[in-house]
Design an enzyme around this catalytic site. Sequence first.
Site, PDB file in Angstrom:
ATOM      1  N   GLU A   9      -3.259 -51.061  27.541  1.00 53.57           N
ATOM      2  CA  GLU A   9      -3.347 -52.221  28.432  1.00 53.57           C
ATOM      3  C   GLU A   9      -2.547 -53.345  27.775  1.00 53.57           C
ATOM      4  OE1 GLU A   9      -7.353 -53.630  28.997  1.00 53.57           O
ATOM      5  OE2 GLU A   9      -6.834 -54.845  30.750  1.00 53.57           O
ATOM      6  N   HIS A  69     -15.998 -53.742  36.545  1.00 50.16           N
ATOM      7  CA  HIS A  69     -16.955 -54.367  35.619  1.00 50.16           C
ATOM      8  C   HIS A  69     -17.949 -55.213  36.414  1.00 50.16           C
ATOM      9  CE1 HIS A  69     -14.576 -53.364  31.973  1.00 50.16           C
ATOM     10  NE2 HIS A  69     -13.576 -53.413  32.826  1.00 50.16           N
ATOM     11  N   ASP A 101     -20.276 -50.331  28.110  1.00 47.60           N
ATOM     12  CA  ASP A 101     -19.013 -50.685  27.480  1.00 47.60           C
ATOM     13  C   ASP A 101     -19.226 -51.402  26.150  1.00 47.60           C
ATOM     14  OD1 ASP A 101     -16.327 -50.495  27.760  1.00 47.60           O
ATOM     15  OD2 ASP A 101     -16.061 -52.372  28.828  1.00 47.60           O
ATOM     16  N   ASP A 153     -11.038 -53.415  38.778  1.00 46.24           N
ATOM     17  CA  ASP A 153     -11.318 -53.944  37.439  1.00 46.24           C
ATOM     18  C   ASP A 153     -12.344 -55.095  37.459  1.00 46.24           C
ATOM     19  OD1 ASP A 153     -11.157 -54.051  34.712  1.00 46.24           O
ATOM     20  OD2 ASP A 153      -9.101 -54.754  34.597  1.00 46.24           O
ATOM     21  N   GLY A 178     -11.910 -54.555  25.473  1.00 51.80           N
ATOM     22  CA  GLY A 178     -11.658 -55.650  24.533  1.00 51.80           C
ATOM     23  C   GLY A 178     -10.257 -55.578  23.963  1.00 51.80           C
ATOM     24  N   HIS A 189     -10.469 -48.164  27.672  1.00 53.51           N
ATOM     25  CA  HIS A 189      -9.328 -48.977  28.083  1.00 53.51           C
ATOM     26  C   HIS A 189      -8.265 -48.741  27.002  1.00 53.51           C
ATOM     27  CE1 HIS A 189     -12.435 -51.139  30.272  1.00 53.51           C
ATOM     28  NE2 HIS A 189     -11.570 -51.970  30.799  1.00 53.51           N
TER      29      HIS A 189
END
Length: 341
Positions: free
Chosen positions: A208, A23, A146, A286, A178, A205
Amino acid sequence: MIENDSSLDSYIARLPKVELHLHLEGAARPETLLELSATKTGLRQKAEEWIAARRSNHFRYANFRDFLEAFKLVSLLIETPGDYALVTTRLIEWLANQNVRYAEITFAAGVVLWKKQSVDAIFEAVADAAKKAEPHTGVKVRWIFDAIRHFGVDHAREVLQAAARLRSRGVMGLGIGGDEARGHAKLFGDVFREARDLGLHCLAHAGEACGPESIRDAVELLGAERVGHGLTALQDSNVVALLRERQIPLEVCPSSNVCTGLIARWEDHPLPKFLDAGLTVTLNSDDPAMFGTSLQDEFVRATNCFGFQRETAADLCRNAIRASFMSAGEKQALEAELARV
Ligand SMILES: [Zn+2]
């Protein structure tokens, strides 16, 4: 081949690396935040506070939502298109130092919209900075926009529209991150279908902070071509089979999972079990500046923690080349280079 740590570390340093889960905002290192706040008095103090908080907690967060809050705060420190451009330039220089040759970087278009800023103006500056850095760093960059699960569907559609508008500037995918618990995949099925129809790659994602059903939903409802984290995959053998049969690579980011409190220690990460289960694993950093790591560090930590040797490090590197959205020719060239290390 069993070898000592320093020889393995220098082998890792020479690998032509590919980063697929990174990111932009979470890669803004303390020195970059201080650099961009140098002439802004109000911001300087906030930046120093943010950096001090990360360091005093050793880059650990109380829980996943605490991390999301910290991500939101760092995004507020990066204000103008010029700020975003500087963060991009410094990140690409850092990647070059780690011999990262290609990166698919996630740009939090959803957060920019939340800040009520122009995604187009900011991303133009980012794309210009990346283009300018490419010739002298040798780092090729493509972009993923994203959306934020807990911001809802209309917001995700706005992110998709921005991604579609800016494709000619190197945007190749739509991702979603998120809070999985507050933004179920079924809400976003239509948005991702539209993304696919527009020729964008789809990423998510998943697994997670939620269970394996979230991974299945990311693949089946969102058409995710790669899954970010997938930490809970092994809890359901059907999900493992799904990932294996469809050859969906996992973007594994162990330091991130430890720092956000999803696992207690590196040793608890299922990475070796993923490999044993025949899953395609790529290693990623990440939000490296928020977790006190880098891609080079993730490779070194993984080899130290799990006792991997050169072959496994090279396999992880090769997996990322193959799982990327580079052209076939680009992949072939990088794989040939990897074979010569
Ligand atoms: Zn991520």
